[in-house]
Structures are given as structure tokens and as C-alpha cells.
Design a protein around this motif. Structure first.
Motif, PDB file in Angstrom:
ATOM      1  N   GLU A  41       6.118  12.384   2.147  1.00 28.43           N
ATOM      2  CA  GLU A  41       4.744  12.084   1.705  1.00 28.43           C
ATOM      3  C   GLU A  41       4.298  10.773   2.348  1.00 28.43           C
ATOM      4  OE1 GLU A  41       2.546  13.620  -0.086  1.00 28.43           O
ATOM      5  OE2 GLU A  41       3.665  15.222  -1.099  1.00 28.43           O
ATOM      6  N   GLN A  45      -0.903   9.514   9.908  1.00 34.47           N
ATOM      7  CA  GLN A  45      -2.355   9.659  10.042  1.00 34.47           C
ATOM      8  C   GLN A  45      -2.990   8.396  10.611  1.00 34.47           C
ATOM      9  OE1 GLN A  45      -4.327  11.948   6.742  1.00 34.47           O
ATOM     10  NE2 GLN A  45      -2.361  11.584   5.774  1.00 34.47           N
ATOM     11  N   TYR A  46      -2.340   7.270  10.407  1.00 36.17           N
ATOM     12  CA  TYR A  46      -2.851   6.009  10.939  1.00 36.17           C
ATOM     13  C   TYR A  46      -2.458   5.788  12.396  1.00 36.17           C
ATOM     14  CZ  TYR A  46      -4.712   4.667   6.464  1.00 36.17           C
ATOM     15  OH  TYR A  46      -5.470   4.618   5.325  1.00 36.17           O
ATOM     16  N   ARG A  65       2.323  17.735 -11.711  1.00 36.10           N
ATOM     17  CA  ARG A  65       2.195  19.127 -11.241  1.00 36.10           C
ATOM     18  C   ARG A  65       3.336  20.011 -11.698  1.00 36.10           C
ATOM     19  NH1 ARG A  65      -1.425  20.374  -7.108  1.00 36.10           N
ATOM     20  NH2 ARG A  65      -0.191  22.054  -6.244  1.00 36.10           N
ATOM     21  N   SER A  75      11.322  14.534  -0.090  1.00 32.82           N
ATOM     22  CA  SER A  75       9.897  14.869  -0.243  1.00 32.82           C
ATOM     23  C   SER A  75       9.058  13.606  -0.336  1.00 32.82           C
ATOM     24  CB  SER A  75       9.672  15.686  -1.510  1.00 32.82           C
ATOM     25  OG  SER A  75      10.331  16.909  -1.417  1.00 32.82           O
ATOM     26  N   ILE A  94      10.408  13.817  -8.281  1.00 29.96           N
ATOM     27  CA  ILE A  94      10.241  14.142  -6.861  1.00 29.96           C
ATOM     28  C   ILE A  94      11.562  13.877  -6.126  1.00 29.96           C
ATOM     29  CG2 ILE A  94       9.448  11.852  -6.120  1.00 29.96           C
ATOM     30  CD1 ILE A  94       7.334  13.436  -4.372  1.00 29.96           C
ATOM     31  N   ASP A  97       2.672   1.755  -3.289  1.00 23.02           N
ATOM     32  CA  ASP A  97       1.784   2.306  -4.320  1.00 23.02           C
ATOM     33  C   ASP A  97       1.557   3.802  -4.088  1.00 23.02           C
ATOM     34  OD1 ASP A  97       0.179   1.529  -6.698  1.00 23.02           O
ATOM     35  OD2 ASP A  97      -1.390   2.507  -5.530  1.00 23.02           O
ATOM     36  N   LEU A  98       1.428   4.166  -2.808  1.00 24.66           N
ATOM     37  CA  LEU A  98       1.308   5.592  -2.481  1.00 24.66           C
ATOM     38  C   LEU A  98       2.535   6.359  -2.985  1.00 24.66           C
ATOM     39  CD1 LEU A  98       0.247   8.078  -0.729  1.00 24.66           C
ATOM     40  CD2 LEU A  98       1.705   7.171   1.059  1.00 24.66           C
ATOM     41  N   GLN A 111       0.828  -1.212   0.000  1.00 26.31           N
ATOM     42  CA  GLN A 111       0.000   0.000   0.000  1.00 26.31           C
ATOM     43  C   GLN A 111       0.863   1.263   0.000  1.00 26.31           C
ATOM     44  OE1 GLN A 111      -3.416   0.344  -0.193  1.00 26.31           O
ATOM     45  NE2 GLN A 111      -3.221  -1.815  -0.724  1.00 26.31           N
ATOM     46  N   ARG A 168       2.468   6.739  -6.723  1.00 24.64           N
ATOM     47  CA  ARG A 168       1.490   7.756  -7.137  1.00 24.64           C
ATOM     48  C   ARG A 168       2.011   9.162  -6.881  1.00 24.64           C
ATOM     49  NH1 ARG A 168      -4.391   7.182  -5.989  1.00 24.64           N
ATOM     50  NH2 ARG A 168      -5.054   5.275  -6.979  1.00 24.64           N
ATOM     51  N   GLN A 169       2.583   9.376  -5.670  1.00 20.76           N
ATOM     52  CA  GLN A 169       3.043  10.720  -5.340  1.00 20.76           C
ATOM     53  C   GLN A 169       4.196  11.128  -6.250  1.00 20.76           C
ATOM     54  OE1 GLN A 169       0.026  11.183  -3.464  1.00 20.76           O
ATOM     55  NE2 GLN A 169       1.395  12.903  -3.136  1.00 20.76           N
ATOM     56  N   TYR A 203       1.619  10.158   5.639  1.00 23.91           N
ATOM     57  CA  TYR A 203       0.475   9.254   5.470  1.00 23.91           C
ATOM     58  C   TYR A 203       0.455   8.207   6.591  1.00 23.91           C
ATOM     59  CZ  TYR A 203      -3.011   6.456   3.029  1.00 23.91           C
ATOM     60  OH  TYR A 203      -4.157   5.779   2.694  1.00 23.91           O
ATOM     61  N   VAL A 244       2.441  12.247  -9.278  1.00 26.48           N
ATOM     62  CA  VAL A 244       1.762  13.537  -9.045  1.00 26.48           C
ATOM     63  C   VAL A 244       2.769  14.680  -9.194  1.00 26.48           C
ATOM     64  CG1 VAL A 244       0.758  14.994  -7.234  1.00 26.48           C
ATOM     65  CG2 VAL A 244      -0.151  12.703  -7.633  1.00 26.48           C
ATOM     66  N   ASN A 245       3.999  14.454  -8.679  1.00 28.09           N
ATOM     67  CA  ASN A 245       5.029  15.486  -8.810  1.00 28.09           C
ATOM     68  C   ASN A 245       5.376  15.752 -10.282  1.00 28.09           C
ATOM     69  OD1 ASN A 245       6.777  16.847  -6.565  1.00 28.09           O
ATOM     70  ND2 ASN A 245       8.096  16.613  -8.340  1.00 28.09           N
ATOM     71  N   HIS A 246       5.428  14.668 -11.068  1.00 29.57           N
ATOM     72  CA  HIS A 246       5.665  14.837 -12.505  1.00 29.57           C
ATOM     73  C   HIS A 246       4.536  15.637 -13.147  1.00 29.57           C
ATOM     74  CE1 HIS A 246       9.241  12.485 -13.385  1.00 29.57           C
ATOM     75  NE2 HIS A 246       8.828  11.544 -12.570  1.00 29.57           N
TER      76      HIS A 246
END
Lengths: 247, 239
Positions: free
Chosen positions: A117, A124-125, A104, A113, A109, A92-93, A89, A96-97, A121, A100-102
Motif C-alpha cells: 500500500e 505515484q509520486y 473492511r 500488503s 493487515i 500516517d498513510l 506522511q 490509515r490503511q 503510493y 481500513v483493513n480492520h
């Protein structure tokens, strides 16, 4: 609840501190990491080495189905220790991030950084009701602005940067080995040897090339490169890390 | 379908990566609907960006107009700093351009405070293109000029999110007039002073013939050290 039960109650919910300020669920998650096989990261002057123990419990298991080292983006690799499903998990995060950097910024990335990220995450858990922390630690290694960087994430969501580090089973022993043997000026090949020797240092019956996963990200190409079984076997033999078959 | 569990308090990872992180475009819909109506202030405008070896010069006129036929403001500053070493011009809808600048400025600050280094100019241009394309229709056509480790850059950003880098560029209703001057006088070893002079001359030429441009000039110089913006309400002062 009374007596002993009262102590136990503090580990029922992830969002509950014990009276002495501990989050038991996070500490239990760290135990889950220790139950996993070890992964080692070494930062050298010209790249980062990730190496992981992926020995199989049964000869019938397909080796390639044991996932320990992953490519997150062209210039970043991630090694894990602990719950494989949890690691998937987070990886994969991270992938993805990185994309996302590519999208934006049209830029790769940074390793720091990307690590943050992931750790943000994970954190938060440790604060959300109804959730359980991630039972996995990661080593995030790669090249940022031409420099090799190596980070660790743990189940609390704290990022650490290292020169050389071990996570998972036998962590303390391997870390001691790394502390004794690490040299700041070592090149990629020396770092690779150190990582393999570090893994071998805790193995009673030697290192089996098929039970080790190795990847490098060098400053020259800035590319994640997984070593083939032959390339690993060659080095294991050279370093005389194989076990004695007739033992 | 969300790949990641949707627990309250946990970051939504399926958010649109092209959207700004802080600013919301929701309140912009009214402006977008207003379209070309005469009541919406437009900058008309001539804005110029020129790169030199030492930095970037940006010059803009000072007129805001309604439908290009009534001068609604005679002292508009149409170039704003949005990054430690980059500036953006306001071209097109004033409301769209102002909102665009606020958004880019906060995104740039957020990037820098998180990562410990300022955004590169190409990243800033990509982000600007994403917002121009992904938001409501801003009706803008700004120039982004900035300096980073790679050197000096100017980009023109079109209303549909097109991002094009050049050695020098012009946008706004006076662009054809200003381009005439630049095609004649630009060369690639201009000093910052020569570039400033040329940019002012080109804006001046445009204000003489384009009804959407006029009332003076703002000049911004961008170097690795920062952005410096000065306004002149007559061209004699700027030359």
C-alpha cells in the motif's frame, strides 16, 4: 539548451526519463535518504527488531522529538531514514490503511500488503507531474500469520523483503556488517544485539543509549514494543558499545 | 478536508473504506426505490446453511415470485459461488442479490490476486455486512457459507448489514417451516451426506407450506477443495 545544459534538463521534471533510462529525481531522493541517520532491521526466528540512530545535533534538543521508529498498528512497526516530514506522511498513510483493513475485513493487515500500500503510493509520486518523490526509505517490520516479516521501501516505490537490512547513512558499511554477522536461527535477543552492534560498527565514538531507538515485534505477543532507555542502556553496556569518555 | 494532497492520478485516500473498490452502486438506485412493488421479482425463498466438520451444505428452493403471489420463474439457481471455498444465497430482491454477488465475487478475486491467499470467511462476512449496510438498500437477506483454515462457517446477513454466525441458519419466507425440521434433526456431528439430506428435507417442508418457495431444490456443498452446486427439479431426485 545545449551542451552541458541538455544533460541537466532531464532532472527538471519527475516524469522525464534521461536518454539512458534514468529518473534523476528518484536518484536524488535516494541521496536524501543517505543523508539521514541509519535505521536497521533484523528478522529473527521469533520476531523482528527495528533499531535506529537518533543522535541529536545539540544537547538542548529533546531526544523524544526525534522520530525514527513508529508504531503503525499493534503488530507492525516502521523505522525511517531520510526526510522526517516525508516519513510522517507515509507512516500516517500506513496507519490509515491498517485501519481500513480492520474496517473492511475485521482483520489485521498483512505486513506485505501494508508495505505494498505504501510503495504503490510512493510510486505515484514518480509518475505524476508537479509532484516530488518521497525523500525517505522505510523499514516495515511485523508479524503476519504468526511469521516475522521485514520489508524495505525506497523512493522509487519498490518493495523489498529482507532478513536483515540497513537504510540511511553508512548503509553499505552496516549492510556488510549484517551480511557477515547475521544467522538465520538467531532469537530475538540475539537479533537485538546484532542490530545494536551494526549501528555501533559505524560510530567512531561509540553508541550512546540515549541516541538509539529500538523496538521489537515478537511472534509470541504479536505486539509492537518500544524499548525504554534503561533497557537499551543495559544492552549497550553489556555489548561494550559505549565510547571511551576520555578519548 | 483531505489530509493527503489531491494531485491528478494519485490515489484518493479519503475514499469511503466501506465502499466496494470496483463495482459502483450508482445504477442500483432505481431498484432500491422500487421498494416492495409487485413488479420487482422477489425470491420469496427458503435458503438453508448447515455446517459440518467437513464443510458446509447449502440448499435453496427454485421459485421466483412477484409479491409472493405469482410464480415468475420456476428454475432459479439461488446459490452462487463467490470465493474459492464459499457460496452465497439469493434472498429478497433478485436484482439486489445478483448485484451483491457480482460485487463480492470481484472483491474476493481482487483480494486473492493481490495478497496471494483467499479471503478468510469471516473477512468475507464482514465485507458483505459492510456492503449491505453501506450501499443503497439491497432488500436482501442472504446466507454466506464457506470453509477456511478456521473450519466451516455459515453466516446470515440481514438487510441492514447485521452479520451473525451460527452452526446452521435459514433465511427467506419459508424460514419458520424449515427451522422446525432443523430444530428437530440437527446435531453437531452430522456427516456431509446427512447434512445434505436434512437441508433438502427442510427445503421440501417449506415448499409444501410457503407460497414463496417451491419448484425444486439446489444443493451446494462447500469444502476446502471448492464449491459444488447441483440442481434437482423434483425432491425425489435430491433425496
Amino acid at each position: 539548451m545545449q551542451g552541458q545544459n541538455q544533460q541537466q534538463a532531464y532532472d527538471r521534471g519527475i516524469t522525464i526519463f534521461s536518454p539512458d533510462g534514468r529518473l534523476y529525481q528518484v536518484e536524488y531522493a535516494r541521496e536524501a535518504v543517505k543523508r539521514g541517520t541509519a535505521s536497521v532491521g533484523v528478522r529473527t526466528a521469533d520476531g523482528v527488531v527495528l533499531a535506529a540512530d537518533r543522535h541529536a545535533r545539540s544537547p538542548l534538543l529533546e531526544r523524544d522529538s526525534i522520530e525514527k521508529i513508529h508504531k503503525a498498528d499493534d503488530h507492525v512497526g516502521i523505522a525511517s531514514a531520510g526526510h522526517v516530514a516525508d516519513a510522517r506522511q507515509l507512516i500516517d498513510l500506513a496507519r490509515r490503511q491498517a485501519q481500513v483493513n480492520h474496517l473492511r475485513y475485521d482483520e489485521e493487515i498483512g505486513v506485505e500488503s501494508l508495505t505494498k500500500e505504501v510503495t504503490d503510493y510512493i510510486q505515484q509520486y514518480t509518475q505524476t507531474g508537479g509532484a516530488r518523490p518521497f525523500g525517505v526509505a522505510l523499514l516495515v517490520g511485523g508479524i503476519e500469520d504468526g511469521e516475522p516479516r521485514l520489508f524495505e521501501t525506497d523512493p522509487s516505490g519498490t518493495p523489498y523483503e529482507w532478513q536483515a537490512v540497513a537504510i540511511g547513512g553508512d548503509r553499505d558499511e552496516i549492510q556488510t556488517f549484517l551480511e557477515e554477522e547475521y544467522e538465520e536461527e538467531m532469537g530475538l535477543e540475539a537479533g537485538l544485539s546484532l542490530a545494536l552492534r551494526a549501528l555501533g560498527s559505524v560510530s567512531d565514538d561509540g553508541l550512546d543509549a540515549t541516541g538509539v531507538d529500538v523496538a521489537t515485534i515478537d511472534v509470541e505477543s504479536e505486539q509492537f514494543t518500544a524499548l525504554s532507555e534503561d533497557e537499551i542502556a543495559e544492552r549497550v553496556t553489556e555489548l561494550e558499545l559505549e565510547g571511551d569518555d576520555d578519548e | 478536508m483531505s489530509k493527503f494532497p489531491d494531485l491528478p492520478g494519485i490515489k484518493n485516500l479519503d475514499a469511503n473504506p466501506y465502499e466496494p473498490e470496483l463495482a459502483s452502486f450508482d445504477d442500483m438506485d432505481a431498484d432500491a426505490d422500487a421498494g416492495d412493488g409487485d413488479a420487482v421479482a422477489k425470491t420469496g425463498t427458503t435458503t438453508i446453511g448447515i455446517t459440518t466438520d467437513d464443510g458446509v451444505v447449502i440448499a435453496t428452493d427454485m421459485r421466483a415470485s412477484l409479491g409472493g403471489r405469482f410464480v415468475s420463474n420456476k428454475s432459479v439457481q439461488k446459490v452462487e459461488q463467490i470465493h474459492p471455498s464459499a457460496a452465497l444465497t439469493l434472498v429478497g430482491s433478485v436484482g439486489g442479490a445478483q448485484s451483491f454477488i457480482r460485487t463480492l465475487r470481484s472483491e474476493s478475486d481482487l483480494y486473492e490476486v493481490r495478497r496471494g491467499e483467499p479471503m478468510s470467511i469471516s473477512a468475507l462476512a464482514t465485507l458483505a455486512g459492510n456492503f449491505a449496510r453501506g450501499g443503497p438498500f439491497f432488500a436482501i437477506n442472504p446466507i454466506l457459507g464457506g470453509v477456511d483454515e478456521e473450519g466451516s462457517h455459515v453466516y446470515s446477513i440481514d438487510p441492514a448489514g447485521g452479520v451473525m454466525e451460527d452452526d446452521y441458519t435459514v433465511t427467506g419466507s419459508g424460514m419458520q417451516v424449515a427451522h422446525g425440521k432443523l430444530e428437530d434433526r440437527y446435531h453437531d456431528d452430522l456427516s456431509m451426506e446427512e447434512a445434505e439430506e436434512l437441508a433438502v428435507e427442510a427445503v421440501y417442508a417449506a415448499t409444501e407450506r410457503d407460497t414463496g418457495s417451491g419448484n425444486g431444490v439446489y444443493v451446494a456443498t462447500v469444502t476446502g477443495d471448492g464449491v459444488d452446486i447441483t440442481g434437482y427439479d423434483d425432491f425425489e431426485g435430491a433425496r
